[in-house]
Design a protein around this motif. Sequence first.
Motif, short mmCIF file in Angstrom:
data_model
loop_
_atom_site.label_atom_id
_atom_site.label_comp_id
_atom_site.label_asym_id
_atom_site.label_seq_id
_atom_site.Cartn_x
_atom_site.Cartn_y
_atom_site.Cartn_z
N PHE A 59 17.47 31.49 -16.54
CA PHE A 59 16.16 31.07 -17.05
C PHE A 59 15.86 29.69 -16.50
CE2 PHE A 59 13.47 29.02 -20.28
CZ PHE A 59 12.45 29.95 -20.40
N LEU A 60 14.78 29.56 -15.73
CA LEU A 60 14.42 28.30 -15.09
C LEU A 60 13.41 27.52 -15.92
CD1 LEU A 60 14.07 29.56 -11.40
CD2 LEU A 60 16.10 28.69 -12.55
N LYS A 235 22.09 23.03 -14.37
CA LYS A 235 22.17 24.34 -13.72
C LYS A 235 22.17 25.44 -14.76
CE LYS A 235 24.52 23.34 -9.34
NZ LYS A 235 25.69 23.68 -8.49
N THR A 236 21.71 26.60 -14.37
CA THR A 236 21.75 27.79 -15.20
C THR A 236 22.30 28.96 -14.40
OG1 THR A 236 20.40 29.43 -16.35
CG2 THR A 236 19.27 28.06 -14.73
N PHE A 237 23.54 29.29 -14.66
CA PHE A 237 24.24 30.40 -14.00
C PHE A 237 24.17 30.27 -12.47
CE2 PHE A 237 23.16 31.87 -18.19
CZ PHE A 237 24.36 32.44 -18.61
N GLY A 238 24.51 29.07 -12.00
CA GLY A 238 24.60 28.83 -10.57
C GLY A 238 23.32 28.40 -9.90
N PHE A 240 19.85 25.86 -9.86
CA PHE A 240 19.33 24.61 -10.40
C PHE A 240 18.15 24.89 -11.31
CE2 PHE A 240 21.59 22.88 -6.70
CZ PHE A 240 22.28 21.84 -7.31
N TYR A 241 18.13 24.20 -12.44
CA TYR A 241 17.11 24.44 -13.47
C TYR A 241 15.70 24.15 -12.95
CZ TYR A 241 15.51 24.73 -18.33
OH TYR A 241 14.89 25.10 -19.50
N LYS A 244 12.46 25.86 -8.85
CA LYS A 244 11.10 26.25 -8.51
C LYS A 244 10.13 25.07 -8.57
CE LYS A 244 12.00 30.68 -8.02
NZ LYS A 244 11.85 31.36 -6.72
N VAL A 245 10.37 24.17 -9.52
CA VAL A 245 9.45 23.04 -9.72
C VAL A 245 9.53 22.06 -8.57
CG1 VAL A 245 8.88 21.11 -11.25
CG2 VAL A 245 9.59 23.30 -12.21
N THR A 246 10.73 21.79 -8.07
CA THR A 246 10.92 20.79 -7.02
C THR A 246 10.87 21.38 -5.61
OG1 THR A 246 13.33 21.06 -7.21
CG2 THR A 246 12.29 19.32 -8.52
#
Length: 264
Positions: A59-60, A235-238, A240-241, A244-246
């Motif tokens: 989940f991002l 991080k979320t399951f490998g 980066f959180y 998509k934003v960056t």
Amino acid sequence: KKMKAIDINFLREQIKDNKNSPFNTIGDTQRPDVCAFKLLEGKIILMVDGSPNAIYLPFLFSENFQTVDDYYTNFYYSSFNRMFRFLSFILSITLPGLYVSLLVYHQELLPVKLALSISASRQGVPFPTYLECLLLLTAFEVLREAGTKTSGLLGTSLSIVGALVIGQATVEARIISTSVVIVVAATSVTSLINPKTSGLEIVFRYLFLLLGTVLGLYGLLCGILFLIMYLVKLKTFGKFYLSKVTSFKWKDYKKTYMRLPDEI
């Protein structure tokens, strides 16, 4: 002896990467169409027998501001709403701290007419600015919680009427200034736009209010900087959180901040 997973949240807390993080790194839903969308995106769906919820991962951060209803309306309207949710999140966590820091430490940054108007509204108010914001924010949160715990139309009426009565009574009694009521009302309204981040916004709203009270704009900017640094590292399951934003790729950009007609 470990407790058996009787609900999906028990499972989520066991498999979460950062158990002490205030940010959701695992999504949840009760809608089958959302599960279908997430499967098409390559995500994993987990369910527990007897629980109406399903969780999906990873989940991002950008998914906090996306809803499946965006795909059921016109893409112009959906794109505007999606960008507005990002803006509302920023305003909801920073507005009280920004108001206090400007009024207490950086009055020279305010237009003269605005500064005089705020000063006139605070005549006779016994509390300092930061305490005004703290008291009124707490009162609004109590009313909101009471409204959610009361079923039916009574809960909605309790929140609306209670907010109006408290706001009007405190201003007339010269306990709270009019400008603080406006700032807290704007903060509370913007926090309702993103239900997924409502709990998160409460935590950082008080934190940024504290930083703005103690260190002014410097504290507020330092708090925002540390928050960004933490999110970049998370991080979320490998993944980066903030992947998509960056991202500077047009494909990721349009799916994060907009909903274009060719997006599936």
